[in-house]
Design an enzyme around this catalytic site. Structure first.
Site, PDB file in Angstrom:
ATOM      1  N   ASN A   1       1.253 -10.566 -17.332  1.00  0.00           N
ATOM      2  CA  ASN A   1       1.585 -10.813 -15.818  1.00  0.00           C
ATOM      3  C   ASN A   1       1.963 -12.073 -15.635  1.00  0.00           C
ATOM      4  OD1 ASN A   1       3.738  -8.156 -15.012  1.00  0.00           O
ATOM      5  ND2 ASN A   1       2.640  -7.957 -13.068  1.00  0.00           N
ATOM      6  N   ASP A   2      -0.210 -12.369 -15.695  1.00  0.00           N
ATOM      7  CA  ASP A   2      -0.219 -13.796 -15.174  1.00  0.00           C
ATOM      8  C   ASP A   2       0.061 -15.032 -17.102  1.00  0.00           C
ATOM      9  OD1 ASP A   2      -1.674 -13.430 -13.167  1.00  0.00           O
ATOM     10  OD2 ASP A   2      -2.964 -13.063 -13.419  1.00  0.00           O
TER      11      ASP A   2
ATOM     12  N   HIS B   1       0.656  -0.805   0.255  1.00  0.00           N
ATOM     13  CA  HIS B   1      -0.310   0.071   0.354  1.00  0.00           C
ATOM     14  C   HIS B   1       0.814   1.267   0.421  1.00  0.00           C
ATOM     15  CE1 HIS B   1      -3.715   2.112   0.590  1.00  0.00           C
ATOM     16  NE2 HIS B   1      -2.873   2.430   1.406  1.00  0.00           N
TER      17      HIS B   1
ATOM     18  N   GLU C   1      -4.743 -13.958 -20.327  1.00  0.00           N
ATOM     19  CA  GLU C   1      -3.556 -13.820 -19.210  1.00  0.00           C
ATOM     20  C   GLU C   1      -3.655 -15.042 -18.941  1.00  0.00           C
ATOM     21  OE1 GLU C   1      -5.041 -11.537 -16.159  1.00  0.00           O
ATOM     22  OE2 GLU C   1      -6.847 -12.045 -16.423  1.00  0.00           O
TER      23      GLU C   1
ATOM     24  N   ARG D   1       6.083 -15.645 -10.056  1.00  0.00           N
ATOM     25  CA  ARG D   1       7.627 -14.289  -9.849  1.00  0.00           C
ATOM     26  C   ARG D   1       7.853 -14.288  -8.286  1.00  0.00           C
ATOM     27  NH1 ARG D   1       6.816  -8.826 -12.120  1.00  0.00           N
ATOM     28  NH2 ARG D   1       4.363  -8.583 -11.435  1.00  0.00           N
TER      29      ARG D   1
ATOM     30  N   CYS E   1      -3.303  -4.193 -21.412  1.00  0.00           N
ATOM     31  CA  CYS E   1      -2.828  -3.519 -20.010  1.00  0.00           C
ATOM     32  C   CYS E   1      -1.945  -4.070 -18.283  1.00  0.00           C
ATOM     33  CB  CYS E   1      -4.662  -3.350 -18.921  1.00  0.00           C
ATOM     34  SG  CYS E   1      -4.692  -4.574 -18.799  1.00  0.00           S
TER      35      CYS E   1
ATOM     36  N   ARG F   1     -12.538  -4.127 -14.454  1.00  0.00           N
ATOM     37  CA  ARG F   1     -12.442  -5.278 -14.784  1.00  0.00           C
ATOM     38  C   ARG F   1     -13.377  -6.034 -13.538  1.00  0.00           C
ATOM     39  NH1 ARG F   1      -6.218  -7.928 -13.217  1.00  0.00           N
ATOM     40  NH2 ARG F   1      -7.728  -7.182 -11.183  1.00  0.00           N
TER      41      ARG F   1
END
Lengths: 597, 94
Positions: free
Chosen positions: A466-467, A199, A443, A477, A514, A342
């Site tokens: 990423n996925d 955060h 993804e 990762r 994205c 999303r």
């Protein structure tokens, strides 16, 4: 230990959580989370002045808000109602009147008086029974923050105020603590724990404050008032810097700020390639607060609004009204620019505090019940969110994005849920957007393989790199042992991207990205070579990406991609890319004044 | 209260909008109340809030269906009383 030894220059390595460089005095935060608003007494004779200083700050805050409202286009005016309410709140007896009273009665400075009044209000709201009303305290905090900003040195050159700004050093900062700190008094963060997804790091990046996290023992080695350098680019903290180090970093600090300012100036213009193609560069957000940052950095819209945050660490699911309110906030501020929402994508590392915790207890949450799978199972949760999205769509252009799609059936099913949600709103006569475009995240490898069929059913694709990399190369990762295999330019990944691009083209739908891959300017020749029309990233990355795009040519990039696809390893691909575009990208993503002219 | 109760006028109103009295709706009430010659109060049970203060009104915690009493101290403010009641009952145009 001798004095000389204690003051030796020490480098403390950590994680580069937020870019930038700052030099200053450390301020060690105790566990309670000290507030940086200072309290000081004001002499009786000066109290009138102090009150006037407060009144002036409120007046400036009023002007700022009025400007925001006026700059909102006519057709979106109904969305500024909350800002109009804030405008009235600025002069509210309980806030304005009480603060003036507190200055007088307590003989204290305006900042502290305001803080006292707001703290009282916080406590009052915290004791309310209804969750919705409890959260209304955020309106009061927004308003008081705006006043505080105007009280404390938004003046461009105020050496006094700059001198007082500190670098916070803490073990860890919880969201609650971060929200209590008056961040405009902080010029950098150093924490023992945390990383890029924490955060604090999100907040630091949003506010563009340099941060180094995961240092381990910063709080043991650094004392309050120690001179330190935070290098959020390299991810290192330098304690007791020597003269020569100080000189070097002062220059780098100035240089960084200068280049950033240059880029920011340019970022509000469109990103048009040399052959005249406009690429949209959008922002990814998680908190509604980040929207402002997207606009500040010249974002052309929101390409990914992650909606998990409202489902986390709370006893109940958010209500439709709550979600609707948040989505409206985002749509309102974006003022006509597209917002891609999303739907819930809860996964292993973000578990609900609810009874039916998804991810928790699963042996392999990344491959478990998450994203669309969860939503299609918990249709009432899904329906609540879809209704909120559709209702917010009445106030601006919204796109819905389904995550974790692995099969065509899931798309059909999700679209059916969306249709039913629209029908239920229609039946009740509730206002909602009629034209919401529907897209899917690409993804999961199976989605790539069946992309051609998916393209017939949706309005757009958005690639989540990423996925996609994690699932295709079977890499966690977060696992240090295999981290090095996470390569966006791996030949397998490039081929998957190509298949997706070809399918989108065949199906006549636009292709977006994205994922994190889009935020690195060096990847841009690859991405526009693929024909991606829209890139979305963390807001701070937008200026460099836009400026790099302007130097590229899509036809050239297409040819280059053909060469790249022939490479046999990620290293070879990187080598070729660096050779062809390295210099250009470096210049464009960090331009000097002269190069821009 | 400053004035004698004989000059007070009050009227009941029920919160009609989905979201209840939140900042936006409270600010509409506050705007009207600010024009009054004397105090205007919103009362919920024993709790009483100054209608000109959004913060005070928010702390009344009024979701949809809450019964409120709008109270004025000066009969001259009767028209404002009516306007506030109408506003509340109309659901703030939401």
């Amino acid at each position: 230990m001798s004095e000389a030894l204690q003051k030796e220059e020490t480098r403390l390595p950590g994680i580069d959580a937020s870019p930038g460089i700052c030099i200053g005095k450390a301020y060690l935060l105790d566990n309670e989370g000290v507030n940086i608003v200072e309290r000081y007494p004001v002499a009786k004779g000066q109290l009138k002045n102090e009150q006037n200083r407060f009144k002036a700050a409120v007046k400036r805050a009023e002007k700022e808000l009025q400007r925001v409202i006026q700059n909102t286009p006519e057709y979106l005016r109904q969305n500024t109602a909350i800002l109009e309410a804030h405008l009235v709140l600025l002069k509210d007896k309980m806030l304005y009147g009480k603060t003036l009273e507190a200055i007088e009665k307590e003989g204290i400075n305006a900042e502290w008086a305001l803080k006292m009044v707001v703290t009282q209000a916080r406590n009052m709201f915290a004791s309310m029974e209804d969750a919705y009303f409890r959260e209304r305290v955020s309106d009061i905090i927004h308003v008081s923050d705006r006043i505080l900003q105007n009280l404390m040195g938004s003046k461009p050159v105020d050496i006094g105020a700059i001198d007082k700004r500190v670098i916070l050093v803490a073990r860890d900062l919880s969201p609650a603590e971060t929200s209590q700190i008056h961040l405009e008094r902080v010029k950098g963060f150093v924490t023992d724990l945390g990383g890029k997804a924490s955060h604090t790091s999100i907040i630091a990046r949003t506010l563009e404050i340099p941060a180094v996290q995961g240092v381990g023992d910063a709080t043991r080695k650094i004392c309050t008032d120690d001179l330190i350098i935070v290098d959020g680019i390299e991810g290192v903290v330098i304690l007791h810097p020597e003269e020569s180090t100080l000189v070097e970093y002062s220059e780098r600090e100035v240089e960084f700020a200068r280049r950033k300012a240059t880029l920011a100036r340019l970022s509000h213009r469109p990103a048009r390639t040399r052959d005249g193609i406009d690429i949209k560069v959008m922002g990814n957000i998680e908190l509604p607060e980040e929207v402002v940052s997207v606009l500040d950095h010249g974002g052309d819209g929101i390409g990914l609004y992650r909606t998990e945050f409202q489902y986390l660490s709370r006893p109940f699911f958010p209500t439709e009204e709550e979600l609707f309110d948040r989505y409206c906030d985002v749509v309102e501020v974006m003022a006509g620019l597209p917002v891609t929402i999303r739907t819930l994508d809860i996964n292993g590392d973000k578990a609900l505090a609810n009874g039916g915790v998804p991810g928790a207890g699963e042996v392999n949450p990344a491959l478990g019940l998450r994203g669309i799978r969860y939503c299609l199972k918990k249709t009432e949760v899904f329906r609540t969110q879809l209704r909120a999205i559709l209702r917010a769509a009445a106030f601006g252009p919204i796109r819905v994005l389904f995550p974790m799609i692995a099969t065509l059936e899931e798309v059909v099913e999700a679209k059916r849920c969306l249709r039913e949600a629209a029908e239920s709103l229609e039946k009740e006569g509730t206002e909602h957007g009629a034209d919401v475009s529907v897209g899917v995240m690409i993804e999961v490898p199976s989605a790539v393989i069946t992309a051609e069929a998916l393209a017939e059913r949706v309005d757009f694709f958005s690639i989540g790199t990423n996925d996609l990399i994690q699932y295709s190369l079977a890499i966690d990762r977060g696992n240090r042992e295999v981290m090095h295999l996470f390569q966006p330019l791996d030949p397998a990944i490039l081929r998957l991207l190509k298949i997706t691009a070809d399918a989108a083209k065949a199906g006549g739908i636009p292709l977006y990205m994205c994922g994190e891959m889009a935020s690195y300017p060096i990847h841009l020749p690859v991405l526009i070579g693929l024909g991606i029309q829209e890139l979305s990233m963390n807001p701070q990355a937008i200026p460099a990406v836009k400026n790099t795009l302007r130097a590229l040519d899509t036809r050239q990039s297409r040819d280059f991609l053909e060469e790249l696809l022939k490479q046999r390893s990620a290293n070879a691909a990187y080598g070729l890319l660096a050779e062809a575009y390295g210099k250009l990208v470096e210049e464009r993503s960090f331009p000097t004044e002269e190069e821009i002219g | 209260m400053v004035k004698a109760s004989s000059t007070e006028t009050s009227k009941e109103a029920t919160i009609a909008n989905e979201l209840g009295l939140h900042a936006r709706s409270a600010s509409q009430v506050a705007r009207l109340a600010a024009k009054a010659r004397s105090n205007v109060w919103l009362c919920k049970g024993d709790h009483k809030a100054d209608a000109t203060s959004i913060m005070d009104v928010l702390t009344l915690e009024c979701p949809k269906g809450t019964k409120l009493v709008v109270l004025i101290e000066d009969p001259e403010d009767n028209e404002i009383l009516q306007q506030i009641v109408t506003l509340i009952e109309s659901g703030f145009g939401e």
